[in-house]
Design an enzyme around this catalytic site. Structure first.
Site, PDB file in Angstrom:
ATOM      1  N   HIS A 141       1.037  -1.178   0.021  1.00  0.00           N
ATOM      2  CA  HIS A 141      -0.050  -0.041   0.129  1.00  0.00           C
ATOM      3  C   HIS A 141       0.793   1.318  -0.196  1.00  0.00           C
ATOM      4  O   HIS A 141       2.168   1.002   0.061  1.00  0.00           O
ATOM      5  CB  HIS A 141      -0.874   0.075   1.192  1.00  0.00           C
ATOM      6  CG  HIS A 141      -0.454   0.328   2.585  1.00  0.00           C
ATOM      7  ND1 HIS A 141      -1.114   1.055   3.377  1.00  0.00           N
ATOM      8  CD2 HIS A 141       0.645   0.252   3.000  1.00  0.00           C
ATOM      9  CE1 HIS A 141      -0.512   1.033   4.698  1.00  0.00           C
ATOM     10  NE2 HIS A 141       0.789   0.762   4.361  1.00  0.00           N
ATOM     11  N   CYS A 157       5.760   6.377   4.539  1.00  0.00           N
ATOM     12  CA  CYS A 157       4.546   5.536   4.253  1.00  0.00           C
ATOM     13  C   CYS A 157       3.901   6.182   2.902  1.00  0.00           C
ATOM     14  O   CYS A 157       2.982   5.671   2.204  1.00  0.00           O
ATOM     15  CB  CYS A 157       3.253   5.592   5.151  1.00  0.00           C
ATOM     16  SG  CYS A 157       4.068   4.669   6.785  1.00  0.00           S
ATOM     17  N   HIS A 190       2.833  -4.930   4.271  1.00  0.00           N
ATOM     18  CA  HIS A 190       2.764  -5.593   5.338  1.00  0.00           C
ATOM     19  C   HIS A 190       2.154  -6.953   5.534  1.00  0.00           C
ATOM     20  O   HIS A 190       1.359  -7.310   4.423  1.00  0.00           O
ATOM     21  CB  HIS A 190       2.038  -4.654   6.211  1.00  0.00           C
ATOM     22  CG  HIS A 190       2.322  -3.209   6.411  1.00  0.00           C
ATOM     23  ND1 HIS A 190       3.172  -2.934   7.335  1.00  0.00           N
ATOM     24  CD2 HIS A 190       1.927  -2.069   6.080  1.00  0.00           C
ATOM     25  CE1 HIS A 190       3.555  -1.556   7.212  1.00  0.00           C
ATOM     26  NE2 HIS A 190       2.890  -1.179   6.448  1.00  0.00           N
TER      27      HIS A 190
END
Lengths: 137, 137, 137, 137, 137, 137
Positions: D15, D34, D42
């Site tokens: 993501h 991120c 993850h």
């Protein structure tokens, strides 16, 4: 007798298993879901194991704080929150399987750690899949 | 240098430790609560470790999906939700200690995996009791 | 505001899911592998949670050593290394699902613990299956 | 009193946290690592919790095998080994934070599970970061 | 081929890393936070590994209940809820690093266990720091 | 419906349970091994849980990186590698049980976090002993 000290660190990364010499079909047949062109990812757990003698002045084989900094600087900063295929030189031409990631990390750390220490790596890709390099003889 | 790939799988089983050559009293003295005639049980965790060379085309030592299927077909399907003493041929005459279960599983898997791979087993009976076969030399 | 203290204990047991009012086929259809007539087993993890006020003289809500002894005496000694269906009165007529085991344990402990403490139970049958009783409201 | 049954499942995904209404600089300032344009990933751990009454015929609140199949069919098959931003409709316009993923999963499962059951979700993004939805009241 | 049986036990202790031959400044430079004069502490996890042959009468390499009692009597009772520097003879003149604690425990257990068994120790100081003694060759 | 975000952090500390108003004998009777005058220690695991609404611009309830920094600055830096009885003002007159440590941490964090967020704490002293504050209602 020698003693082994072990330090665990973590990094999170995206990857894709893909061999450019193969057709898309063969890539899909061999790598299955791991071949997804848009990548997927893992929380990697890395255990670095150094074997040596205990220094009688410190009681240490190797300072674990220093080992943690060494791993973070040389491995975690390079791979954490990265796309292994796109963001790293190491996997431009090497398939980022757990096996190859472990060998790459071992080669990086081997250059940073005095050869008087034996070096081993454990790398957990998931709780069910992990690798050890080099293998016990 | 070779690399070891590891796969964890699970099975839940009942068992009883009992040696038919002994009196009930001796069985109870030696095996304690584990000798309960009505059986008790565990969540077993099995780690299968294969050592070999990385195939440069796949980046794999052994395809972990294939290893998972192989373990499920040959071990988990045989022992999961079973009474080891009553439901399996392997423990008709062999006491199902963690030690013997590990050896039995190793023998089953050894026949299914090319001898170019070194094979080791870890078997957790509980978080506090586990065995490794064969031992490191 | 009140505080909750939690204590984890363990027991290993065999069980079988079986409803005597049903045919063998219906038992097998509903309970699947858990219906094995020869039993299977689990490592159960039990968390007992007591909610109350901190005693200012001890800093304790409830003495955790005493809670551990209470759980071992009333629950672990009763169920550990037992066949829940055959060796216990509680499951002579009650199916030993995780749900029913949790309710039975709660009823046992509720009688042993002053009602000024709120009591809750978590019971893990495996890492993937667990229950909480009573449910949060 | 009601009882809660809990089932844990896993999925691995890539993501990126990115808000298209913001400048690249603001995205980087807010989301840090991120925000990596090439994604990271993850191992997600999902716990699905259903609260209801025990069915006296089965001893079940909800058949855990059926719950596992339901989660795999509706959630794991949709998100496992996927890029959440690129491969799923749910996150085409929604930032795939752990918070939003949990709400999306809850909404998916809520439609599949009879409303007589209360439904809660826990989602672990890493061992150190996890979310619960809806919050306890 | 031989088999290894492993038993995990726990103890909680305080310690301080301090070399009396050094100045306070050097102690602080080398040991950092671990040099705190008022001590800090850990939950230590100890894994004791014995390698030997399976006794065909018991199916055991070594009775795990007996091994548990042996570890508790000789190690846990000595170190649990103790200040390693002040309360034990072993660390009066030896710095209680994880390395030295592992060697001390190995020496204690070696005297209690028949030499026909190979003996190894793993000691976890935290989830991220642990040691193995003696090292694999 | 609101959502809860959870962040886990760690600290290692020494402590002693002792009530100065009591005789040594009563202290020993009540607190047992935890009363050792030379202290013992633990690896504490702290989970901080914040409940609030998802910010649609970020997809966050609370930035977990900011929450981690806040916990480290206000809690971990204060207690890690410390003797809770001797090195901290909070436990000069308060017995450092897990219960009291949890309340102290909650009070510290409550001042640092906007009251629009509900705040809860979980504190693990060992794998078997942990507390939750405030209790679920």
């Amino acid at each position: 007798m020698k003693l082994t000290v072990c330090r665990k660190e973590y990094f999170n990364a995206a990857h894709r298993l893909y061999n450019p010499k193969w057709s898309d079909k063969k890539n899909s047949d061999i790598f299955g879901k791991c071949n997804n062109p848009n990548y997927h990812g893992h929380n990697y757990e890395l255990v670095v194991k150094l074997t040596g003698d205990i220094n009688p002045d410190t009681g240490y084989v190797y300072d674990m704080k220093a080992l943690s900094v060494l791993i973070k600087t040389n491995v975690v900063d390079k791979f954490d929150h990265k796309n292994l295929n796109l963001d790293t030189n190491e996997f431009k031409k090497l398939i980022p399987t757990a096996e190859n990631i472990a060998v790459v990390i071992w080669n990086i750390l081997r250059k940073q750690i005095d050869n008087k220490y034996d070096l081993k790596i454990q790398l957990y890709e998931t709780k069910k899949n992990f690798v050890e390099y080099p293998a016990q003889q």
